[in-house]
Enzyme design. Sequence first.
Site, PDB file in Angstrom:
ATOM      1  N   GLU A  61      20.154  -9.521 -33.094  1.00 19.48           N
ATOM      2  CA  GLU A  61      19.778 -11.308 -32.431  1.00 19.48           C
ATOM      3  C   GLU A  61      19.550 -12.626 -30.973  1.00 19.48           C
ATOM      4  OE1 GLU A  61      20.542 -11.294 -35.729  1.00 19.48           O
ATOM      5  OE2 GLU A  61      18.890 -11.975 -36.885  1.00 19.48           O
ATOM      6  N   HIS A 130      20.096 -20.004 -46.033  1.00 19.64           N
ATOM      7  CA  HIS A 130      19.076 -19.500 -45.882  1.00 19.64           C
ATOM      8  C   HIS A 130      18.059 -20.628 -46.322  1.00 19.64           C
ATOM      9  CE1 HIS A 130      21.542 -15.968 -45.991  1.00 19.64           C
ATOM     10  NE2 HIS A 130      20.223 -15.197 -45.448  1.00 19.64           N
TER      11      HIS A 130
END
Lengths: 358, 374
Positions: A61, A130
């Site tokens: 990322e 998450h």
Amino acid sequence: MAQITYRQALQQALREEMTRDARVFLMGEEIGEVTLTPSKVTEGLFQQFGPKRVRDTPISEEGFIGVGVGAATLGLRPVIEIMTINFILVAMDQVINHAAKIRCMFGGELSVPMVIRLPVAQGSQLTAQHSQSFEGWFANTPGLKVLAPTTPHDAKGLLKSAIRDDDPVIFLEGLQSYSERGEVPETDFTVPIGLAAVPREGSDLTIVAHGFAVRRALRVAERLEGEGISAEVVDLRSLRPLDMETVATSVRKTHRALCVEQGWPTYGVTAELASRIQRACFTDLDAPVERCGGAEVPMPYARTLESAALANDDKIYRAARQVLTESGMLGRGVGRDGGAPSGNGVVRSGTPARAVAG
Amino acid sequence: MSTVSPTERRLETNLSDDELLRLHRLMLLIRRFEERAEEQYTRDRIGGYLHLNIGEEATVVGTSTAIQPDDYVFCSYRDHGVALAMGASTQQVMAELFGKETGVAHGRGGSMHLLDVKRHFLGGWGIVGGQIPIAVGAALALDNLEKPGAVLCLFGDGAVATGAFHEALNLAGLWHLPCVFVITNNGYGMGTSVERSSAEPELYKRAAAYKMPGERVDGQDVLAVREATQRLLRLARDERQPSVLECLTYRYRGHSPIDPGKGYRTPEEIEEWRGRDPITLFAQRLQERGVLPDNGGQGIVEEVDREVQEAIDFALQSPDPDPSALYHHIYGEAAVEQFARMAPGAPFGERSISPGVVTQDTAAPDTPDEATLN
């Protein structure tokens, strides 16, 4: 007007903008040759536009958001998908220290027309790493714009605005919204950045929310209606810029405000809203501004704990009753009878976890 | 610090005398500019951080002058030399250091954020390693747009330990992007030596992990640096093959003015490197070839002195940015309307207590502890 899903609406926006402007390209993990992203928004675009317009990346990322920044400075318009918002943490240096700063620190000589799409989800037992909603971090940063569409219509219209914008845009998508249907014009339309919506009008209470929390707010408003209470819901759609005009107009009418977010309220979006509402509507308020968000804990796994940690419908409902009670509209004690936190501070929610997951 | 190869090359080059003198002059200009900037810093005309290129001139000039007009250059915050070598106006660069509206970034960036978009110098970046993925993005843009150029990305030895370096080089290698990664290895990331920061101190060897050629060159030899950079840029442009070039050089000064640069290295080491001063070495070679004019090129030295003095004068005479321009260059034009409903009449949602009034801090300046100003 066609009824399509939130997912289809986003895909239409991407396809239309990629067709309209050759500078637009997509980048992300498993968005192309195989589409294993939770969103599946990009399905079929690789086949249509090829590997350079739909670029698959490794799990990297910081690398590919930086690549997006660089490509944008040279005039391309990258639209980057991060699998879920949680994974952008490893790339925050590129977002905050680079994308957001470039126009200013280079005196306006460079700009970063880039969109970062971030699916946000809570309530499917995804656990601590998450299940986060830290949009306030981005909305706190000058140089960024932060959008959070709730409906298919706004998903398409706002994504098109974001892609055409000359600044870096953080685009929050509801992972629980992808299969939601709604009416979306087939024409080329955009939704302006910085303009909130009022999906439900009312006269007794304003519930301000964004993203998935709007859907909860609408359900709570429905429930309140059954009790003779008329709640108005403001869907912010845009967090930075924030449409305080719409929020204040609503609160001046209802005299009561409840601000809701999925994330942690402390230092959060609702903190910002509460501060601005009390300043803009001080003499109009019949009760202190109330806030409602997730419990201040990392999201636990077990269904009972997760359900209790969410800014669930019941919690929002009780917060709404609290505002109405404090304003004198409801009898004292009704709100508390309705369910204050229990002695140990854990909210006992009546909402089943799976219903919350959507 | 790895020892520099003692092999001195003879002056074998196809460059014209004028071109050789241009390189010499650029190195002199950078040296003089940095010395004067350091002096202006001590006179409090320059604030913040100041990272000098003194000692590294051959690496700076050898790399920056190797590019073709279609190429782009990125570098770290030790960027004054690159800006000058790329042809940015000496006056505007100095004005930026002085924080003036006439500076290359209109006083918004300062020493670390120089740029010259017209000449394809895309900055001056302040976070170690942060510019490397961005440079790869520029290379990707050239590739997507089917433009002919390549990207030259400079960074220090400290950046090699960052995740951004690894991710960026992996992507460049994976996608065959036209990019040359130059490690300006001056031996130390701030006060930490390469040996204390990299498991493999021969940094160019890392290229192998990304299926790239890696080379090491004497960073004190401007022609060797230039030749290697030109060759690797051709490889990037013509064969879509990215590469790593490690230039062994040295900064005589500390990391920044507050770091005397002595606590972590010996006087002998500094002296040894000064014995291989890139400007002296090149001047000797030019002298041998008979290229240097009158009196060992004293005329060039004086010319450069004048140019830097004029830059200082220009910076001194330039206006400060107007405080009312505080909100310029934050967003593009569309933002004015987009933010209009956030806090009417105030920029970007800010609550304006006194609309139209821009306040200035009238308190005595709070100077941070000097030790923190690295």
